[in-house]
Motif scaffolding. Structure first.
Motif, PDB file in Angstrom:
ATOM      1  N   SER A 121       0.848  -1.194   0.000  1.00  0.00           N
ATOM      2  CA  SER A 121       0.000   0.000   0.000  1.00  0.00           C
ATOM      3  C   SER A 121       0.887   1.247   0.000  1.00  0.00           C
ATOM      4  O   SER A 121       2.011   1.209   0.500  1.00  0.00           O
ATOM      5  N   THR A 122       0.371   2.346  -0.555  1.00  0.00           N
ATOM      6  CA  THR A 122       1.071   3.620  -0.425  1.00  0.00           C
ATOM      7  C   THR A 122       0.439   4.362   0.746  1.00  0.00           C
ATOM      8  O   THR A 122      -0.709   4.801   0.662  1.00  0.00           O
ATOM      9  N   ILE A 123       1.188   4.449   1.841  1.00  0.00           N
ATOM     10  CA  ILE A 123       0.631   5.056   3.052  1.00  0.00           C
ATOM     11  C   ILE A 123       1.678   5.937   3.720  1.00  0.00           C
ATOM     12  O   ILE A 123       2.812   6.051   3.246  1.00  0.00           O
ATOM     13  N   ASP A 124       1.284   6.554   4.781  1.00  0.00           N
ATOM     14  CA  ASP A 124       2.173   7.419   5.555  1.00  0.00           C
ATOM     15  C   ASP A 124       3.349   6.597   6.116  1.00  0.00           C
ATOM     16  O   ASP A 124       3.129   5.600   6.805  1.00  0.00           O
ATOM     17  N   PRO A 125       4.601   7.023   5.835  1.00  0.00           N
ATOM     18  CA  PRO A 125       5.754   6.258   6.328  1.00  0.00           C
ATOM     19  C   PRO A 125       5.729   6.078   7.839  1.00  0.00           C
ATOM     20  O   PRO A 125       6.191   5.055   8.342  1.00  0.00           O
ATOM     21  N   SER A 126       5.156   7.037   8.559  1.00  0.00           N
ATOM     22  CA  SER A 126       5.147   6.890  10.011  1.00  0.00           C
ATOM     23  C   SER A 126       4.196   5.769  10.429  1.00  0.00           C
ATOM     24  O   SER A 126       4.412   5.111  11.447  1.00  0.00           O
ATOM     25  N   VAL A 127       3.153   5.533   9.643  1.00  0.00           N
ATOM     26  CA  VAL A 127       2.269   4.403   9.918  1.00  0.00           C
ATOM     27  C   VAL A 127       3.008   3.097   9.628  1.00  0.00           C
ATOM     28  O   VAL A 127       2.925   2.129  10.400  1.00  0.00           O
ATOM     29  N   SER A 128       3.768   3.059   8.538  1.00  0.00           N
ATOM     30  CA  SER A 128       4.576   1.858   8.237  1.00  0.00           C
ATOM     31  C   SER A 128       5.495   1.544   9.408  1.00  0.00           C
ATOM     32  O   SER A 128       5.626   0.387   9.821  1.00  0.00           O
ATOM     33  N   LYS A 129       6.143   2.573   9.935  1.00  0.00           N
ATOM     34  CA  LYS A 129       7.076   2.351  11.048  1.00  0.00           C
ATOM     35  C   LYS A 129       6.345   1.808  12.276  1.00  0.00           C
ATOM     36  O   LYS A 129       6.835   0.937  12.975  1.00  0.00           O
ATOM     37  N   GLN A 130       5.157   2.369  12.531  1.00  0.00           N
ATOM     38  CA  GLN A 130       4.365   1.939  13.671  1.00  0.00           C
ATOM     39  C   GLN A 130       3.967   0.465  13.515  1.00  0.00           C
ATOM     40  O   GLN A 130       4.114  -0.339  14.444  1.00  0.00           O
ATOM     41  N   LEU A 131       3.496   0.119  12.313  1.00  0.00           N
ATOM     42  CA  LEU A 131       3.108  -1.268  12.061  1.00  0.00           C
ATOM     43  C   LEU A 131       4.309  -2.195  12.229  1.00  0.00           C
ATOM     44  O   LEU A 131       4.202  -3.285  12.798  1.00  0.00           O
ATOM     45  N   ALA A 132       5.466  -1.735  11.731  1.00  0.00           N
ATOM     46  CA  ALA A 132       6.669  -2.573  11.821  1.00  0.00           C
ATOM     47  C   ALA A 132       6.985  -2.890  13.278  1.00  0.00           C
ATOM     48  O   ALA A 132       7.352  -4.022  13.618  1.00  0.00           O
ATOM     49  N   LYS A 133       6.831  -1.898  14.147  1.00  0.00           N
ATOM     50  CA  LYS A 133       7.100  -2.124  15.572  1.00  0.00           C
ATOM     51  C   LYS A 133       6.170  -3.179  16.146  1.00  0.00           C
ATOM     52  O   LYS A 133       6.586  -4.062  16.888  1.00  0.00           O
ATOM     53  N   GLU A 134       4.885  -3.051  15.806  1.00  0.00           N
ATOM     54  CA  GLU A 134       3.914  -4.002  16.341  1.00  0.00           C
ATOM     55  C   GLU A 134       4.185  -5.405  15.817  1.00  0.00           C
ATOM     56  O   GLU A 134       4.059  -6.394  16.552  1.00  0.00           O
ATOM     57  N   VAL A 135       4.534  -5.489  14.542  1.00  0.00           N
ATOM     58  CA  VAL A 135       4.821  -6.795  13.941  1.00  0.00           C
ATOM     59  C   VAL A 135       6.050  -7.411  14.612  1.00  0.00           C
ATOM     60  O   VAL A 135       6.072  -8.607  14.929  1.00  0.00           O
ATOM     61  N   GLU A 136       7.059  -6.589  14.818  1.00  0.00           N
ATOM     62  CA  GLU A 136       8.293  -7.069  15.431  1.00  0.00           C
ATOM     63  C   GLU A 136       8.036  -7.653  16.820  1.00  0.00           C
ATOM     64  O   GLU A 136       8.625  -8.672  17.195  1.00  0.00           O
ATOM     65  N   LYS A 137       7.152  -6.995  17.562  1.00  0.00           N
ATOM     66  CA  LYS A 137       6.821  -7.499  18.901  1.00  0.00           C
ATOM     67  C   LYS A 137       6.274  -8.928  18.855  1.00  0.00           C
ATOM     68  O   LYS A 137       6.386  -9.676  19.810  1.00  0.00           O
ATOM     69  N   MET A 138       5.647  -9.266  17.731  1.00  0.00           N
ATOM     70  CA  MET A 138       5.084 -10.602  17.589  1.00  0.00           C
ATOM     71  C   MET A 138       6.110 -11.572  17.016  1.00  0.00           C
ATOM     72  O   MET A 138       5.781 -12.719  16.687  1.00  0.00           O
ATOM     73  N   GLY A 139       7.330 -11.112  16.816  1.00  0.00           N
ATOM     74  CA  GLY A 139       8.371 -11.992  16.298  1.00  0.00           C
ATOM     75  C   GLY A 139       8.323 -12.201  14.797  1.00  0.00           C
ATOM     76  O   GLY A 139       8.928 -13.113  14.256  1.00  0.00           O
ATOM     77  N   ALA A 140       7.607 -11.315  14.115  1.00  0.00           N
ATOM     78  CA  ALA A 140       7.540 -11.417  12.652  1.00  0.00           C
ATOM     79  C   ALA A 140       8.281 -10.234  12.011  1.00  0.00           C
ATOM     80  O   ALA A 140       8.820  -9.384  12.714  1.00  0.00           O
ATOM     81  N   VAL A 141       8.305 -10.214  10.677  1.00  0.00           N
ATOM     82  CA  VAL A 141       9.044  -9.177   9.937  1.00  0.00           C
ATOM     83  C   VAL A 141       8.086  -8.384   9.055  1.00  0.00           C
ATOM     84  O   VAL A 141       7.248  -8.982   8.360  1.00  0.00           O
TER      85      VAL A 141
END
Lengths: 335, 335, 335, 335
Positions: free
Chosen positions: A132-152
């Motif tokens: 998706s083309t979205i706000d980079p800060s949202v991408s970063k936020q999602l990445a953090k949440e995903v990382e917490k779950m042990g995924a990439v």
């Protein structure tokens, strides 16, 4: 034509990082050979872009596990034998590589972090790629949440329209951990001819946003310059030639000229049909604006370009190609 | 480096109208052969640009009849044996082909229509070529006055800086009666590698103004996009590569990138020395503004670009290359 | 309503320089007393504004000597017994005080310096007052030419529309030699309720241009703020009240609000009929732009306001009041 | 002087909704009478603004329960006998009326919805008033979350700087359920002289943002007009008088003129010290930009004003009053 938007010379064999990319034809061969062993890939978001992208994955031998908020969007795939799930969480339960292709930041947040979102059932070690083309800060936020779950998580927005999606000639701009880039590239290479690693999470979005902001500015600039020249007595084709051999040259002047009749095969010579819609450009400029505000970067022309495309959306240009800014500007004063 | 400003690929042999132009080397040969028979050419305005232009005419075998409002500017030529006069009128009395190269519209008006101007003694049938960059409406006005005296006026502003003037690689954009273009081209071809016929009187100016307006817009746009990308975490060289293979590509991004360290041999990698000064860009944008106002053409980005270069002139950037807009924008907020 | 444009509180007795001005009523008394002895005044330019202005001079007892490039414009006056001439020169031969009211810089140049212009027959010591709104640099040029003939030139552009012209409530902003201001004021006071001395020749124009540029900026700003507030859920009347008691307050928000229904008796509540036309605002902003370019003054918002009104002229707003920028901005996006 | 920013005529007794407001003096009397029975009020955020606001609540007899992320900020209050807690949740446990005054949207989200946020322990029926200036969409989001807990949320951003906070002369613009306005007003009236009900949640923010955007636009417009006029030869004081009696009049020209020496007692006559800082204006314009993008409202001048203040922050103006845009624009070109 729209296929070449955002991509110079795809047809003419210009490869960005040749070591990392292979022509679609060869990839197909490779893929079909290894077809038997391919594990399913999740795909969420089957709209105008997602639909042909998913089909290219299938062509390359990947079984899909699908979800779209509109069940009708999945029907065609279901009839072809692909597996359809009833929520992003269910997709995440069954696939450890998932591609998402959604219209807005809010949709991405919902699909990842919502009540039935991917994160509810994501498996450790999964690779989640958001195109998706979205706000980079949202991408970063999602990445953090995903990382917490042990995924990439990787952001991988595309350049190129529906045509490029169909022909597998999209450009992907990828942000995320570099070690995972090769894995992402294996999948994205089935759908695009250029897969560019841009840096940390969010830089894929940033690269796309910067390109499209510069594109909007140079398109409006080309339209203003062509219009001023024509009103000053210059022949449009001659003026385009002069600009294109001079320092005013840009993609908007030499590849996608906005003045009807100057070039063949571009939206301006087809009543601004097809191509990249004004609404989509306004959306991307909104993202550029948000990024600039949050990083405190001045974008004087970028802001004004945003406002101009915003105005055009309200004046009946929303579905025309973004080069129709020439038409918007050239309307004559009536007094 | 400055030599290539406003001109793509001069070095790589890109010729616009090949039938009308010949490489400088061959021209030199042709010229020296016919040296004996050459009649003198008038040249008025021996500043930074006029000086090397006049020298190239001499190299091609033309005796000159010179005038400059500052007598010192003529000294060098006088010592080399060229003829110096004490007014434009006196030049016009002795030469029937005159080239003028002056800084402003007002100077052109003075040199042509002033108390001791060319028109006071111009001979019937004379060819008067004004290479100054001025308001197209002034060019048209001068053309009318010249025509009344039975002579011919052409506007032929140049693209390319002092370097291009020295090496004889200027681009001339010529407006005037088409029948006289060949005669103008004979002279201008001694000073430039591209001589382009643009149409009626004033269109040479218009073409230059349109190109430089688009150049200013895409340069500022490139600076904004590069700055936003860098602040968003992208590597400058990588971002430039992405833009240059995508739809954001323009001369300012791929040939004259404004970010220090991205390209070699451009002003941005030399502390913005040399090149095309911010003051000159502000001047050309002022002309674009005037043209747009008088032709009622909207130039939203062009106007704003004008104001930005205007501001930069007041902030210490007046003598730096116009790509220093990147430096102007990237200064960090201090809070 | 339009009558009060450009003038706060004329009705409520706000006098700028009370010592120099007298209410119209008293002036009328003074004038009628001295009627017998009044010498004729020249008046050139009998358009929408000039016509009622000339009539107010007549009401105050001045016989007129008239000229207009369209003979029909003089008919009404001729039938009423006023003297009509066939050229500006002829007017200048018979009157030693002349008022000119013309649409453009070029018209003023023609009327003063043209083949049959005022300067051809102007008498020494004559007082020439140009009430046209034109480029201040043209006013200065005309003043120089007039001075050479031993006469006096003043620029005295007006604020206030046709209504103010009819009711004798115009504001005149006067530039010229201060010693002659009293003489100018005697005449201008018959047509306006405010006659302000601004300084040297050209400053009358400069004052008007600066006011109208700020007016355009604050009108567009008011329209943007009202529109943003309404889309954010605020009631328009409440928002106007809040702005008007806060630091956003301006003439455009508290006296001439551009949102239909917020105030009575303003063009926005009458389908943007009457008032000050968008075309006229675009013209004044063009003059501001020219002044800014020639004085090297940055006008970032002023330039953009100019371009916005320029666009509006091309979109069917040319004859609507300039507050219709609210309507122009509020059109909804259709997707 | 700064005290009156955003508020016309507070000193001169101009009351917006007289029925709802009482002069501070009378309120004080009322408050002290009922002092004994007053229940404690929570206050979170004791920065430059929060500190004097909290003190005014104390003066009106309210015991406070305090929290600030920096413990030092509470010290002064603790020493004076007020109760200090170690998290927003703890404040919510003990007070059923809480006022929050925080610098950014993110801070508000953290204080309300964070791990130790108000919502963790908020009591049913509590009244939560957020006086921070933040994105209206964040206010709406918080309101929803608060409502789920059975409590009430109102947004009540302020106009007026530190001076107004000290003297209890702030203006509060309040959004939320109308039935709760009276309760909010009881508290806010201790800190401000104007408490305005604007409509549903978020409209308080919207009103403030719209006002400040128009303020920024008219301030820059005033600076441009004054600068252009001065360069055109007008005396600054005279020009200000002309604008202020004409249609260019605005708060920035008649109450807070940005040109040094034109008015006494404003920041421009005190080297732009005090007043409303450029950084704060840039922040509010960023919020306006975000609102406009999300409501698809075109703000051409507002966007450009945002970029101008953004630039100023990077050029050393961040701590000067926002009227220093005049100084920023007037710097002379040096060639």
């Amino acid at each position: 034509m729209a296929a070449s938007l955002g991509l110079r010379g795809a047809a003419s064999g210009l490869w960005f990082w040749s070591g990392r990319q292979r022509p679609a034809a060869r990839l197909a061969a490779v893929c079909s050979r290894s077809m038997a062993s391919k594990t399913p890939v999740g795909f969420i978001g089957l709209g105008n872009m997602g639909n042909p992208m998913a089909k290219n994955l299938i062509k390359h031998g990947y079984p899909l596990i699908l979800y779209d908020v509109f069940p009708d969007a999945c029907k065609e795939f279901q009839e072809a034998g692909e597996q359809v799930e009833s929520s992003p969480a269910d997709v995440a339960e069954k696939a450890d590589r998932i591609i998402t292709m959604l219209p807005t930041s809010m949709n991405s947040v919902e699909v990842y972090s919502g009540a039935n979102g991917i994160l509810k059932k994501v498996k450790k070690g999964s690779l989640l790629i958001d195109s998706s083309t979205i706000d980079p800060s949202v991408s970063k936020q999602l990445a953090k949440e995903v990382e917490k779950m042990g995924a990439v998580f990787m952001d991988a927005p595309v350049s190129g329209g529906v045509g490029a999606a169909r022909s597998g000639n999209l450009t992907f701009m990828v942000g995320g951990v570099e070690d995972e880039f090769a894995a992402a590239q294996t999948l994205l290479g089935c759908m695009g001819s250029n897969v560019i690693y841009c840096g940390a999470v969010g830089t894929g979005q940033a690269a796309k946003i910067c390109n499209n902001m510069l594109l909007a500015i140079s398109m409006i600039g080309t339209a203003e310059a062509m219009n001023l020249g024509i009103r000053s007595g210059l022949d449009p084709k001659l003026l385009a030639k002069i600009l294109n051999m001079s320092s005013g040259r840009c993609w908007s002047s030499d590849t996608y000229n906005p003045v009807p009749g100057v070039m063949d095969g571009v939206p301006s010579s087809n009543n601004y049909q097809g191509g990249f819609g004004t609404t989509l450009m306004a959306k991307d400029l909104g993202l550029a604006q948000d990024s600039a505000t949050s990083t405190k970067s001045p974008i004087l022309l970028g802001s004004l370009a945003h406002q101009i495309y915003r105005m055009m959306c309200a004046k009946g240009y929303s579905k025309k190609d973004f080069s129709s800014v020439f038409q918007y500007l050239r309307e004559e004063e009536t007094f």
